[in-house]
Design an enzyme around this catalytic site. Structure first.
Site, PDB file in Angstrom:
ATOM      1  N   CYS A  45       0.839  -1.216   0.000  1.00 38.49           N
ATOM      2  CA  CYS A  45       0.000   0.000   0.000  1.00 38.49           C
ATOM      3  C   CYS A  45       0.866   1.255   0.000  1.00 38.49           C
ATOM      4  O   CYS A  45       0.549   2.248  -0.658  1.00 38.49           O
ATOM      5  CB  CYS A  45      -0.892   0.027   1.236  1.00 38.49           C
ATOM      6  SG  CYS A  45      -2.036  -1.337   1.347  1.00 38.49           S
TER       7      CYS A  45
HETATM    8  C1  BEZ Z   1       0.487  -4.556   1.858  1.00 34.97           C
HETATM    9  O1  BEZ Z   1      -0.137  -3.580   1.440  1.00 34.97           O
HETATM   10  O2  BEZ Z   1       1.700  -4.621   1.794  1.00 34.97           O
HETATM   11  C2  BEZ Z   1      -0.233  -5.724   2.449  1.00 34.97           C
HETATM   12  C3  BEZ Z   1      -1.472  -5.546   3.055  1.00 34.97           C
HETATM   13  C4  BEZ Z   1      -2.099  -6.635   3.628  1.00 34.97           C
HETATM   14  C5  BEZ Z   1      -1.508  -7.886   3.567  1.00 34.97           C
HETATM   15  C6  BEZ Z   1      -0.285  -8.048   2.932  1.00 34.97           C
HETATM   16  C7  BEZ Z   1       0.359  -6.952   2.372  1.00 34.97           C
END
Ligand code: BEZ
Length: 211
Positions: A45
């Site tokens: 994200c």
């Molecule tokens: C991420 O955005 O890196 C992420 C979010 C939830 C689970 C795994 C990765």
């Protein structure tokens, strides 16, 4: 209920990192991209928001407003933005909706029914100035989205909204377009002064009308 292409994008009022927003009023006459993130302080994200912020001028050129959402509260968003700015070398330049009670996430069906937590998946909606849903993407948490593909899709949507054309596989701005199947051969000659190439009755190419 799941939102489908052509549905009206649901309106809502929500707190965001730039103050409360009434979604339809905030969109105004612009196109919009509403995209969800599973949670704050997560690696994928963080990179997505950084890339979106860097590419915002390209979305501005196309009259597209960006708005992100996660189910974490505003205070968490504010701290995370400092990390995003630091690690991605940008200054976040669009709002993030705080949705701790999941009102917007449920309205847009961003939380899978079988989820073991309240996190949204990577849902994304492209919304037209008429507030219609024009494109839906759903990616899992493990896979960051391709914002170049989003720009390409917006170019195609905006072209098809203005001219009777559709765009072929792997099309990019400036490439030949396909004449809409709804246009007859006779109409085609009038509608496309740059000319048209007929490969089959259903497959007719024309130079991009506005390029
Ligand atoms: C991420 O955005 O890196 C992420 C979010 C939830 C689970 C795994 C990765």
């Amino acid at each position: 209920m799941a939102l489908r292409l052509g549905d009206e994008a649901p309106d809502f009022v929500a707190p965001t990192t730039v103050g409360p927003i009434q979604f339809h009023a905030w969109l105004g006459d612009s196109w919009g991209i509403l995209f969800s993130h599973p949670a704050d302080y997560t690696p994928v994200c963080t990179t997505e928001l950084g890339v979106a912020a860097k590419m915002k001028p390209l979305f501005d050129q196309r009259n597209v407003k960006l708005i992100a959402i996660s189910v974490d509260p505003l205070r968490s968003h504010m701290g995370w933005i400092l990390d995003i700015n630091e690690t991605q070398g940008i200054k976040l330049n669009f709002p993030i909706i705080a949705d701790p009670d999941r009102t917007v996430s449920l309205l847009y069906d961003m939380i899978p029914p079988q989820a073991t937590n309240a996190n949204t998946v990577r849902s994304l909606f492209v919304i037209s100035p008429a507030k219609r849903i024009e494109l839906v993407l759903t990616y899992p948490a493990s896979t960051g989205r391709n914002f170049n593909e989003l720009l390409r899709a917006v170019d195609s949507l905006q072209l098809a909204a203005e001219y009777p054309v559709v765009t072929p596989a792997n099309w990019h701005y400036g490439d030949d377009c396909i004449v809409s199947p709804a246009v007859s051969d006779t109409e085609m000659l009038k509608l496309f002064p740059k000319g048209a190439r007929r490969v089959k009755s259903y497959l007719r190419y024309t130079p991009q009308p506005n390029a």
